[in-house]
Design a protein around this motif. Structure first.
Motif, mmCIF file in Angstrom:
data_model
loop_
_atom_site.group_PDB
_atom_site.id
_atom_site.type_symbol
_atom_site.label_atom_id
_atom_site.label_comp_id
_atom_site.label_asym_id
_atom_site.label_seq_id
_atom_site.Cartn_x
_atom_site.Cartn_y
_atom_site.Cartn_z
ATOM 1 N N ILE A 239 0.189 7.968 -9.848
ATOM 2 C CA ILE A 239 -0.818 7.138 -9.172
ATOM 3 C C ILE A 239 -1.266 6.009 -10.095
ATOM 4 C CG2 ILE A 239 -3.198 7.136 -8.320
ATOM 5 C CD1 ILE A 239 -2.629 9.958 -7.188
ATOM 6 N N THR B 207 -3.051 11.926 1.468
ATOM 7 C CA THR B 207 -2.172 12.597 0.519
ATOM 8 C C THR B 207 -1.140 13.416 1.288
ATOM 9 O OG1 THR B 207 -3.824 14.351 0.438
ATOM 10 C CG2 THR B 207 -3.880 12.707 -1.327
ATOM 11 N N CYS C 59 -2.973 2.549 -3.850
ATOM 12 C CA CYS C 59 -2.828 3.903 -3.311
ATOM 13 C C CYS C 59 -3.994 4.242 -2.389
ATOM 14 C CB CYS C 59 -2.753 4.919 -4.448
ATOM 15 S SG CYS C 59 -1.346 4.670 -5.557
ATOM 16 N N PHE D 70 1.619 3.482 -10.313
ATOM 17 C CA PHE D 70 1.738 2.669 -9.104
ATOM 18 C C PHE D 70 0.659 1.587 -9.073
ATOM 19 C CE2 PHE D 70 3.648 6.608 -6.890
ATOM 20 C CZ PHE D 70 4.934 6.229 -7.250
ATOM 21 N N GLU D 71 -0.554 1.964 -9.442
ATOM 22 C CA GLU D 71 -1.641 0.979 -9.475
ATOM 23 C C GLU D 71 -1.340 -0.115 -10.504
ATOM 24 O OE1 GLU D 71 -4.246 0.676 -7.586
ATOM 25 O OE2 GLU D 71 -4.449 2.592 -6.537
ATOM 26 N N TRP E 174 0.843 -1.195 0.000
ATOM 27 C CA TRP E 174 0.000 0.000 0.000
ATOM 28 C C TRP E 174 0.876 1.241 0.000
ATOM 29 C CZ3 TRP E 174 -5.294 -0.793 -0.194
ATOM 30 C CH2 TRP E 174 -5.698 -2.119 -0.002
ATOM 31 N N LEU E 175 0.379 2.305 -0.595
ATOM 32 C CA LEU E 175 1.224 3.477 -0.846
ATOM 33 C C LEU E 175 0.440 4.765 -0.639
ATOM 34 C CD1 LEU E 175 3.647 3.944 -3.813
ATOM 35 C CD2 LEU E 175 1.791 5.579 -3.554
ATOM 36 N N VAL E 176 1.148 5.789 -0.146
ATOM 37 C CA VAL E 176 0.605 7.152 -0.122
ATOM 38 C C VAL E 176 1.579 8.075 -0.848
ATOM 39 C CG1 VAL E 176 -0.742 6.881 1.987
ATOM 40 C CG2 VAL E 176 1.648 7.628 2.147
ATOM 41 N N THR E 177 1.062 9.198 -1.291
ATOM 42 C CA THR E 177 1.885 10.146 -2.036
ATOM 43 C C THR E 177 2.744 10.990 -1.101
ATOM 44 O OG1 THR E 177 0.046 11.725 -2.007
ATOM 45 C CG2 THR E 177 0.268 10.316 -3.958
ATOM 46 N N LEU F 134 -5.610 7.464 -0.883
ATOM 47 C CA LEU F 134 -5.657 8.919 -1.016
ATOM 48 C C LEU F 134 -6.809 9.439 -0.167
ATOM 49 C CD1 LEU F 134 -5.227 9.036 -4.903
ATOM 50 C CD2 LEU F 134 -3.424 9.099 -3.160
ATOM 51 N N GLU G 228 6.087 13.195 -5.504
ATOM 52 C CA GLU G 228 5.139 12.712 -6.514
ATOM 53 C C GLU G 228 4.404 13.890 -7.157
ATOM 54 O OE1 GLU G 228 6.727 9.551 -5.151
ATOM 55 O OE2 GLU G 228 5.408 10.384 -3.603
#
Length: 388
Positions: A230, A261, A240, A233-234, A214-217, A242, A221
């Motif tokens: 985004i 974010t 993501c 990454f997906e 899992w990722l956040v900006t 957000l 970015e």
């Protein structure tokens, strides 16, 4: 790319005169005591440094093999200049002391030698694959099924001119060897547009964990084109978050994983304003709540929203001395585990580096966080509450 060019030009117009003046200060203080040939060589190196540093920053406008080489030279020069400047200031302070006359000439030669040694050691540290840092986090009323749950955190990888696919692949291999329950990436993955860095970020698709990655900006970015990243990454299988959350079912327990974010994202897109309360909206009651937020500065809002743990990065732990001493002027924490009200915050020193390939006194890390049960108790408020 045009927005990047405009930002770099604005930066150059404001900063280069100061950069040139500081190079002049170093020359003024260090060169006169040196013998003639050393003075000439030193002057040439200072001029080269003052030109290479902005050239390294502008090299990203024309990506390619030569631009990467210029970036390497410019970023190394920036790190060397930084250490030389700090040591020159310290030398001037020492020379104010009584009976320091005999140190004028030897110290003028010692400063650049020490700066070079620190920069080379910092280069060696930065180019190593990040070490694994083990962190146990105690959460009140943690369900038995979640005791021992592991989260591997990556942060601030900064794929770009000096961090390429090979280094990313080595990070991924080290992470996968940890067999985490979940992987969390807390922003600043890239330093450039998708078209330039797609091949270098491709190894991230191989990240494996029981409950996914899992990722956040992060702020970088947004510099590089957040919407395109985004989507990329997906495509790589990184999910993501957000200002949103997901519910992780683990055994007979649930864990709320939320993400926001970047703290300053609204400056690029008002619709991306960071909002921990929105990220938690509609989540089930009673489940542990973990927030991924690039900047530690999100902590006060996250604590008010009701999170139990926040994972952040952004600071790089200062990356190299003495800048670790100044992080607290901009963020509530530099690195490590802290508390804000009843919430804990872990700030990673980062898995890569930004700009100078240099780490000194702030080693990079891949963080394995293990959840532990703790008695439910009131937690003293940390001084980070001033960041509300």
């Amino acid at each position: 790319m045009r927005s990047t060019a405009r930002r770099l030009w604005r930066f150059a117009v404001r900063i280069w005169p100061l950069l040139a003046a500081l190079h002049g200060y170093i020359g003024w203080r260090l060169l006169p005591p040196l013998p003639g040939p050393a003075r000439i060589a030193g002057a040439g190196l200072l001029v080269a440094s003052a030109l290479l540093i902005p050239a390294g920053l502008f090299s990203r406008l024309r990506p390619g093999r030569w631009s990467d080489a210029v970036a390497w030279a410019g970023y190394f020069a920036l790190g060397l200049f930084s250490s030389t400047l700090v040591l020159t200031v310290l030398r001037d302070l020492v020379l104010l002391l009584p009976a320091s006359d005999g140190w004028v000439e030897p110290s003028a030669a010692l400063v650049p030698a020490l700066a070079l040694a620190v920069s080379l050691l910092g280069l060696r540290n930065a180019r190593r694959t990040a070490r694994v840092v083990e962190v146990d986090v105690e959460l009140p009323a943690l369900p038995d099924a979640l005791v021992g749950f592991t989260i591997v955190q990556l942060s601030d990888i900064h794929v770009g001119p000096t961090i390429k696919a090979g280094r990313v692949r080595a990070m991924v291999d080290r992470v996968n060897a940890l067999q985490a329950d979940l992987i969390a990436i807390t922003g600043d993955v890239v330093d450039g547009p998708v078209a330039v860095l797609r091949r270098d970020t491709e190894p991230l698709a191989a990240l494996r964990a029981r409950h996914g990655a899992w990722l956040v900006t992060g702020n970088h970015e947004y510099y590089a084109g957040v919407d395109a990243w985004i989507a990329e990454f997906e495509r790589l299988g990184l999910r993501c978050l957000l200002n949103a959350h997901t519910v992780i079912a683990h055994g007979d327990a649930q864990l709320v994983l939320a993400g926001v974010t970047d703290f300053g994202a609204h400056a690029f897109d008002p619709q991306h304003r960071s909002d921990p309360a929105l990220a938690l909206a509609g989540s089930p009651d009673g489940a542990p709540r973990i927030l991924l937020a690039h900047q530690p500065a999100s902590a006060a809002d996250a604590a008010r929203a009701g999170f139990d743990l926040q994972l952040s990065g952004h600071t790089h732990g200062g990356q190299f001395w003495p800048w670790n001493l100044f992080v607290r002027l901009q963020q509530p924490f530099t690195a490590g585990l802290h508390r804000v009200d009843s919430m804990q915050v872990y700030t990673s020193r980062g898995t890569g580096y930004w700009g100078p390939p240099k780490r000194f006194g702030a080693p990079s890390e891949i963080t394995r966080i293990r959840l532990r049960a703790a008695p439910d108790r009131r937690v003293a408020r940390d001084d980070a509450s001033r960041w509300r």
